[in-house]
Design a protein around this motif. Structure first.
Motif, PDB file in Angstrom:
ATOM      1  N   PRO A 117       0.801  -1.233   0.000  1.00  0.00           N
ATOM      2  CA  PRO A 117       0.000   0.000   0.000  1.00  0.00           C
ATOM      3  C   PRO A 117       0.827   1.274   0.000  1.00  0.00           C
ATOM      4  O   PRO A 117       1.878   1.350   0.630  1.00  0.00           O
ATOM      5  N   GLU A 118       0.358   2.280  -0.714  1.00  0.00           N
ATOM      6  CA  GLU A 118       0.839   3.654  -0.655  1.00  0.00           C
ATOM      7  C   GLU A 118       2.352   3.805  -0.749  1.00  0.00           C
ATOM      8  O   GLU A 118       2.963   4.493   0.045  1.00  0.00           O
ATOM      9  N   SER A 119       2.956   3.152  -1.692  1.00  0.00           N
ATOM     10  CA  SER A 119       4.391   3.271  -1.883  1.00  0.00           C
ATOM     11  C   SER A 119       4.690   4.518  -2.706  1.00  0.00           C
ATOM     12  O   SER A 119       4.177   4.684  -3.799  1.00  0.00           O
ATOM     13  N   HIS A 120       5.533   5.401  -2.146  1.00  0.00           N
ATOM     14  CA  HIS A 120       5.945   6.613  -2.852  1.00  0.00           C
ATOM     15  C   HIS A 120       7.461   6.685  -2.917  1.00  0.00           C
ATOM     16  O   HIS A 120       8.051   7.751  -2.740  1.00  0.00           O
ATOM     17  N   GLY A 121       8.052   5.548  -3.128  1.00  0.00           N
ATOM     18  CA  GLY A 121       9.501   5.504  -3.216  1.00  0.00           C
ATOM     19  C   GLY A 121      10.143   5.824  -1.893  1.00  0.00           C
ATOM     20  O   GLY A 121       9.848   5.195  -0.885  1.00  0.00           O
ATOM     21  N   TYR A 122      10.993   6.815  -1.856  1.00  0.00           N
ATOM     22  CA  TYR A 122      11.768   7.156  -0.674  1.00  0.00           C
ATOM     23  C   TYR A 122      11.072   8.158   0.243  1.00  0.00           C
ATOM     24  O   TYR A 122      11.598   8.522   1.283  1.00  0.00           O
ATOM     25  N   LEU A 123       9.866   8.616  -0.097  1.00  0.00           N
ATOM     26  CA  LEU A 123       9.169   9.663   0.645  1.00  0.00           C
ATOM     27  C   LEU A 123       7.906   9.097   1.295  1.00  0.00           C
ATOM     28  O   LEU A 123       7.086   8.473   0.623  1.00  0.00           O
ATOM     29  N   THR A 124       7.772   9.307   2.619  1.00  0.00           N
ATOM     30  CA  THR A 124       6.594   8.851   3.351  1.00  0.00           C
ATOM     31  C   THR A 124       6.001  10.023   4.111  1.00  0.00           C
ATOM     32  O   THR A 124       6.667  10.619   4.962  1.00  0.00           O
ATOM     33  N   ILE A 125       4.764  10.364   3.800  1.00  0.00           N
ATOM     34  CA  ILE A 125       4.058  11.449   4.493  1.00  0.00           C
ATOM     35  C   ILE A 125       3.617  10.939   5.861  1.00  0.00           C
ATOM     36  O   ILE A 125       3.021   9.874   5.965  1.00  0.00           O
ATOM     37  N   THR A 126       3.888  11.709   6.926  1.00  0.00           N
ATOM     38  CA  THR A 126       3.472  11.305   8.266  1.00  0.00           C
ATOM     39  C   THR A 126       2.392  12.204   8.851  1.00  0.00           C
ATOM     40  O   THR A 126       1.570  11.742   9.627  1.00  0.00           O
ATOM     41  N   MET A 176      23.611  15.534  -2.894  1.00  0.00           N
ATOM     42  CA  MET A 176      24.468  15.611  -4.079  1.00  0.00           C
ATOM     43  C   MET A 176      23.760  16.271  -5.270  1.00  0.00           C
ATOM     44  O   MET A 176      24.328  17.091  -5.968  1.00  0.00           O
ATOM     45  N   PHE A 177      22.511  15.876  -5.526  1.00  0.00           N
ATOM     46  CA  PHE A 177      21.842  16.262  -6.764  1.00  0.00           C
ATOM     47  C   PHE A 177      20.726  17.290  -6.588  1.00  0.00           C
ATOM     48  O   PHE A 177      20.108  17.701  -7.550  1.00  0.00           O
ATOM     49  N   GLY A 178      20.429  17.677  -5.370  1.00  0.00           N
ATOM     50  CA  GLY A 178      19.411  18.696  -5.154  1.00  0.00           C
ATOM     51  C   GLY A 178      18.067  18.114  -4.757  1.00  0.00           C
ATOM     52  O   GLY A 178      17.848  16.902  -4.777  1.00  0.00           O
ATOM     53  N   GLU A 179      17.156  19.015  -4.407  1.00  0.00           N
ATOM     54  CA  GLU A 179      15.861  18.646  -3.845  1.00  0.00           C
ATOM     55  C   GLU A 179      14.723  18.677  -4.860  1.00  0.00           C
ATOM     56  O   GLU A 179      13.567  18.522  -4.490  1.00  0.00           O
ATOM     57  N   ASN A 180      15.009  18.874  -6.125  1.00  0.00           N
ATOM     58  CA  ASN A 180      13.945  19.061  -7.105  1.00  0.00           C
ATOM     59  C   ASN A 180      13.020  17.850  -7.205  1.00  0.00           C
ATOM     60  O   ASN A 180      11.805  18.002  -7.324  1.00  0.00           O
ATOM     61  N   ASP A 181      13.555  16.634  -7.151  1.00  0.00           N
ATOM     62  CA  ASP A 181      12.705  15.446  -7.235  1.00  0.00           C
ATOM     63  C   ASP A 181      11.805  15.319  -6.013  1.00  0.00           C
ATOM     64  O   ASP A 181      10.640  14.946  -6.128  1.00  0.00           O
ATOM     65  N   VAL A 182      12.332  15.660  -4.833  1.00  0.00           N
ATOM     66  CA  VAL A 182      11.517  15.623  -3.618  1.00  0.00           C
ATOM     67  C   VAL A 182      10.389  16.638  -3.722  1.00  0.00           C
ATOM     68  O   VAL A 182       9.242  16.346  -3.390  1.00  0.00           O
ATOM     69  N   LYS A 183      10.697  17.831  -4.192  1.00  0.00           N
ATOM     70  CA  LYS A 183       9.688  18.878  -4.356  1.00  0.00           C
ATOM     71  C   LYS A 183       8.583  18.421  -5.301  1.00  0.00           C
ATOM     72  O   LYS A 183       7.394  18.529  -4.980  1.00  0.00           O
ATOM     73  N   THR A 184       8.961  17.889  -6.450  1.00  0.00           N
ATOM     74  CA  THR A 184       7.972  17.431  -7.431  1.00  0.00           C
ATOM     75  C   THR A 184       7.123  16.306  -6.866  1.00  0.00           C
ATOM     76  O   THR A 184       5.891  16.306  -7.005  1.00  0.00           O
ATOM     77  N   ARG A 185       7.760  15.335  -6.230  1.00  0.00           N
ATOM     78  CA  ARG A 185       7.032  14.191  -5.668  1.00  0.00           C
ATOM     79  C   ARG A 185       6.083  14.648  -4.565  1.00  0.00           C
ATOM     80  O   ARG A 185       4.947  14.194  -4.477  1.00  0.00           O
ATOM     81  N   LEU A 186       6.530  15.568  -3.722  1.00  0.00           N
ATOM     82  CA  LEU A 186       5.709  16.070  -2.627  1.00  0.00           C
ATOM     83  C   LEU A 186       4.465  16.787  -3.154  1.00  0.00           C
ATOM     84  O   LEU A 186       3.351  16.548  -2.690  1.00  0.00           O
ATOM     85  N   LEU A 187       4.655  17.666  -4.135  1.00  0.00           N
ATOM     86  CA  LEU A 187       3.506  18.386  -4.700  1.00  0.00           C
ATOM     87  C   LEU A 187       2.551  17.439  -5.425  1.00  0.00           C
ATOM     88  O   LEU A 187       1.330  17.628  -5.384  1.00  0.00           O
ATOM     89  N   ASP A 188       3.074  16.401  -6.073  1.00  0.00           N
ATOM     90  CA  ASP A 188       2.209  15.408  -6.730  1.00  0.00           C
ATOM     91  C   ASP A 188       1.398  14.618  -5.715  1.00  0.00           C
ATOM     92  O   ASP A 188       0.212  14.360  -5.919  1.00  0.00           O
TER      93      ASP A 188
END
Length: 147
Positions: A26-35, A64-76
């Motif tokens: 259930p609810e797999s979002h890769g490396y990001l988990t909303i609490t 190393m590579f920046g937060e852009n993927d986290v930002k995009t994933r979070l907003l999605d």
């Protein structure tokens, strides 16, 4: 059926059963988990504070590579329209949502119905009149009218 056919059938059933259990995670979002999500309703906008966890292995990659993927994933995952990310770190983010509508021009505002892209384990919605705490929420069904 001979013995090899039964063994093949048994192995096939075990493999297919095992793969279906992986697919049902259930609810797999890769490396990001909303609490936790807190929505503070303000006149004309909403402040959204999101608490989350990142897998340890990805913290180094983000460094190393920046937060852009986290930002995009979070907003999605949150699925807000007309939103701006204000602040973000490894544990939380602050977002302003401008999708608030005035009602009758008398200082009343309407936060519209909303469907998240995941199940939010802990959701708090605060206005100057009330504070609601909800668990395991995937949507705000009817919207909220507030002063």
């Amino acid at each position: 059926m001979n013995r090899n056919s039964w063994a093949f059938l048994l192995v096939f059933l075990l493999i297919s059963t095992n793969q279906s259990s992986f697919a049902a995670e259930p609810e797999s979002h890769g490396y990001l988990t909303i609490t936790n999500v807190t929505i503070d309703l303000q006149p004309g906008y909403a402040d959204v504070h999101v608490m989350y966890t990142l897998d340890d292995a990805f913290r180094f990659l983000i460094l190393m590579f920046g937060e852009n993927d986290v930002k995009t994933r979070l907003l999605d995952i949150l699925n807000f329209q007309n939103a701006t990310l204000i602040r973000m770190d490894y544990e939380s983010a602050d977002i302003i949502v401008y999708d608030i509508h005035p009602v009758y021009g008398d200082g009343l505002y309407w936060f519209p119905a909303h469907k998240f892209g995941t199940i939010i384990p802990n959701l708090t919605i605060r206005s100057n009149q009330s504070c609601q705490q909800l668990s395991d929420v995937s949507q705000i069904e009817n919207g909220i009218v507030y002063y």
